[in-house]
Motif scaffolding. Structure first.
Motif, mmCIF file in Angstrom:
data_model
loop_
_atom_site.group_PDB
_atom_site.id
_atom_site.type_symbol
_atom_site.label_atom_id
_atom_site.label_comp_id
_atom_site.label_asym_id
_atom_site.label_seq_id
_atom_site.Cartn_x
_atom_site.Cartn_y
_atom_site.Cartn_z
ATOM 1 N N UNK A 232 27.276 21.829 53.223
ATOM 2 C CA UNK A 232 26.288 21.034 53.960
ATOM 3 C C UNK A 232 24.918 21.707 53.956
ATOM 4 N N UNK A 233 24.915 23.055 54.008
ATOM 5 C CA UNK A 233 23.634 23.754 54.010
ATOM 6 C C UNK A 233 22.867 23.483 52.722
ATOM 7 N N UNK A 234 23.560 23.481 51.578
ATOM 8 C CA UNK A 234 22.894 23.188 50.303
ATOM 9 C C UNK A 234 22.377 21.756 50.279
ATOM 10 N N UNK A 235 23.154 20.829 50.837
ATOM 11 C CA UNK A 235 22.692 19.437 50.890
ATOM 12 C C UNK A 235 21.424 19.313 51.722
ATOM 13 N N UNK A 236 21.376 19.993 52.868
ATOM 14 C CA UNK A 236 20.199 19.912 53.730
ATOM 15 C C UNK A 236 18.987 20.586 53.102
ATOM 16 N N UNK A 237 19.212 21.648 52.325
ATOM 17 C CA UNK A 237 18.098 22.405 51.767
ATOM 18 C C UNK A 237 17.485 21.734 50.541
ATOM 19 N N UNK A 238 18.303 21.117 49.682
ATOM 20 C CA UNK A 238 17.788 20.701 48.375
ATOM 21 C C UNK A 238 18.128 19.275 47.968
ATOM 22 N N UNK A 239 18.922 18.556 48.758
ATOM 23 C CA UNK A 239 19.356 17.230 48.325
ATOM 24 C C UNK A 239 19.045 16.200 49.406
ATOM 25 N N UNK A 240 19.204 14.956 49.027
ATOM 26 C CA UNK A 240 18.978 13.862 49.962
ATOM 27 C C UNK A 240 20.146 13.770 50.933
ATOM 28 N N UNK A 241 19.835 13.670 52.229
ATOM 29 C CA UNK A 241 20.878 13.582 53.238
ATOM 30 C C UNK A 241 21.562 12.220 53.226
ATOM 31 N N UNK A 242 20.951 11.233 52.583
ATOM 32 C CA UNK A 242 21.550 9.893 52.534
ATOM 33 C C UNK A 242 22.703 9.812 51.537
ATOM 34 N N UNK A 243 22.820 10.792 50.641
ATOM 35 C CA UNK A 243 23.897 10.795 49.640
ATOM 36 C C UNK A 243 25.035 11.681 50.141
ATOM 37 N N UNK A 244 26.225 11.114 50.401
ATOM 38 C CA UNK A 244 27.346 11.921 50.906
ATOM 39 C C UNK A 244 27.768 12.983 49.898
ATOM 40 N N UNK A 245 28.298 14.079 50.432
ATOM 41 C CA UNK A 245 28.748 15.177 49.571
ATOM 42 C C UNK A 245 29.865 14.707 48.642
ATOM 43 N N UNK A 246 30.739 13.847 49.137
ATOM 44 C CA UNK A 246 31.851 13.375 48.299
ATOM 45 C C UNK A 246 31.353 12.646 47.048
ATOM 46 N N UNK A 247 30.221 11.951 47.167
ATOM 47 C CA UNK A 247 29.673 11.237 46.012
ATOM 48 C C UNK A 247 28.989 12.175 45.020
ATOM 49 N N UNK A 248 28.677 13.407 45.434
ATOM 50 C CA UNK A 248 28.048 14.370 44.522
ATOM 51 C C UNK A 248 29.067 15.114 43.662
ATOM 52 N N UNK A 249 30.312 15.202 44.124
ATOM 53 C CA UNK A 249 31.308 15.996 43.421
ATOM 54 C C UNK A 249 31.542 15.456 42.013
ATOM 55 N N UNK A 250 31.605 16.401 41.062
ATOM 56 C CA UNK A 250 31.863 16.108 39.647
ATOM 57 C C UNK A 250 30.768 15.259 39.013
#
Length: 538
Positions: A232-250
């Protein structure tokens, strides 16, 4: 003999119910396919039967009945997967009976029929407990011997054929015992593998929780720069919070954050494993560190560590304040002792008869003594600062209560405008210290121009959706030279000021992941607190 008894008296490790069900389905499918294959083989070779030549009618009827029962058994397993041991036992007994009839119709033991019996015996060892498997093997042995004996009598055949049937029956018992040894070992290996898999899953869950809780951003990429892990820290620092982490995998990193993907690729190509980056749409700089998880393979996975420079500066500030506090505390203690003697001497002198000039000098000594004592008290307060303990603070309610409890004499001058449902994470005692200092300064400077000054407290969201709190006065404001050194220690524009109020306030803000800024105004002064910690509105 002792080993055989121990084999059947040992507690047998059960299969996992799902695994057993899949194995039974596979065996049931095999039985169904075998029955239809034998029927097709018999019909194809009807003129010169390969099997069942001694009693073709009995052989065909036995096969037809066997095919019907196997079909019903398969349907039963599909729609009623319960009491598997009883269903398996029934299927194996039916198999033995059907094979015995086919063996009789074939005219005695043959290699083909013998192999089919072996499959049934081994299936019993795999699918059933040891005692039931042995009973199936004994039942198969008895039926084989009995059918051969009955065939010799009914067909007036050579009774010596029973010896071949007895040899086949004894092989069933041997295969059953040997199969039990193999099955027990397989089940033990399966149990150990299941336990290890459960332990690994538990460790993975624990590691995932640890990774999610740390404030450092972590990102793991494969050789194609697809995202294997992100917290979650990487998502908050460098990615859009509107995109769930599960959708980023792979997913390819370049598709989700092309800027970060380009910088990482460039860093790997140039062997520059640490660099600074300001992500698009973010208001903070990042320190990026790259680590190859396999240094010998250029196509290995890459670990990306992200840290906020503001967070690093905050940690440095806390360490600096701790060191400065220890140093200044020791100095303040050394100064306070002679200062106490000076103060006491001045009080004794005040009791003596002094002329006007001496009284004026004595008053100056007492004023400066009190000022020094106040400076020392502020320094000691800074050195005794407890660790930051942030809490969720509802601004509107908390500010009103803080003013009533700490500076009620300033309440007539203060106008509060706070958006509904604004909350921040901050140490309450430190925020109280900051606001009391800012409000006292604002009233003091505003009274230079107005007898009834107006101090405005405004709280809202800025463009980055961070909560900001403005303290605005109606005083003369600050000069350009004063603004440059405003937050430095011991800087003051007042003769009796200590110069530590704004310095401590700024240090408290940075320790709570916030900023204290001076915002230039056309009239008066404005100090703004920007809360960067995550906030939630109701």
């Amino acid at each position: 003999m002792f080993k055989i008894k121990r084999l059947f008296s040992a507690v047998q490790q059960p299969y996992d119910s799902n695994i057993l069900y899949r194995l039974v389905l596979i065996y049931s499918g095999y039985r169904l396919a075998l029955s239809f294959f034998l029927i097709a083989l018999f019909l194809i070779t009807l003129n010169n039967p390969v099997v069942g030549g001694s009693a073709p009618y009995l052989y065909l009827n036995a096969l037809a009945g066997y095919a019907f029962v196997t079909l019903m058994s398969y349907v039963s397993l599909r729609h009623w997967p319960y009491q598997l041991d009883n269903q398996i036992t029934f299927m194996l007994v039916v198999d033995v009976c059907a094979l015995t009839l086919m063996l009789y119709a074939n005219g005695g033991p043959s290699l083909q029929m013998s192999m089919l019996y072996m499959v049934v015996v081994m299936a019993a060892n795999i699918l059933l407990p040891a005692v039931r498997a042995l009973m199936i093997a004994l039942f198969a042995a008895i039926t084989v011997i009995y059918q051969q004996f009955f065939y010799s009598l009914a067909q007036d055949a050579d009774i010596r054929g029973i010896s071949g049937a007895a040899l086949l029956a004894s092989s069933f018992i041997g295969i059953s015992l040997f199969g039990q040894l193999i099955t027990q070992r397989l089940r033990l290996v399966e149990r150990l593998a299941h336990e290890r898999s459960r332990e690994i899953n538990q460790l993975q869950a624990i590691n995932q929780q640890i990774v999610e809780q740390i404030e450092t951003g972590l990102l793991v990429l494969d050789e194609n720069h697809n995202i294997l892990l992100i917290n979650k820290a990487a998502q908050q620092l460098a990615f859009s919070l509107s995109l769930p982490i599960a959708d980023m995998m792979n997913q390819p990193l370049g598709r989700i954050n092309s800027q970060l993907g380009e910088y990482i690729q460039q860093g790997l190509d140039q062997q520059q494993y640490e660099f600074l980056l300001k992500p698009q749409g973010k208001n903070q700089d990042l320190n990026i560190q790259l680590t190859r998880l396999n240094h010998d393979d250029k196509s290995s996975h890459v670990l990306v560590i992200m840290q906020s420079l503001q967070r690093l500066n905050q940690q440095v500030q806390q360490l600096k304040l701790a060191s400065l506090g220890q140093l200044t505390a020791s100095i303040a203690h050394e100064i306070r002792n002679p200062l106490a003697a000076i103060s006491q001497a001045s009080e004794l002198m005040a009791e003596s008869k002094l002329d006007d000039t001496d009284q004026e000098l004595l008053a100056m000594i007492q004023r400066q003594t009190r000022r020094l004592d106040l400076i020392i008290e502020n320094i000691l307060q800074m050195s005794r600062r407890k660790p930051v303990s942030p809490q969720k603070i509802p601004l509107g309610q908390w500010i009103a209560e803080m003013i009533n409890d700490n500076v009620p004499q300033l309440k007539p001058y203060i106008q509060i405008q706070v958006q509904d449902c604004l909350s921040v994470w901050f140490d309450p005692l430190q925020l109280q210290h900051i606001l009391v200092n800012l409000l006292q300064n604002a009233v003091h400077h505003s009274k230079k121009l107005h007898e009834q000054p107006v101090i405005r407290l405004l709280a809202s969201h800025n463009e980055q959706q961070h909560v900001v709190l403005d303290v605005m006065d109606s005083g003369p404001g600050l000069s350009a030279s004063a603004i440059k050194t405003l937050f430095e220690p011991f800087f003051t524009t007042e003769p009796n000021g200590t110069g530590l109020g704004l310095y401590l306030s700024k240090a408290f803000c940075e320790a709570n992941d916030a900023q204290l800024l001076y915002v230039p105004q056309t009239r008066g002064a404005c100090f703004r607190i920007v809360f960067r910690s995550p906030t939630k509105s109701c």
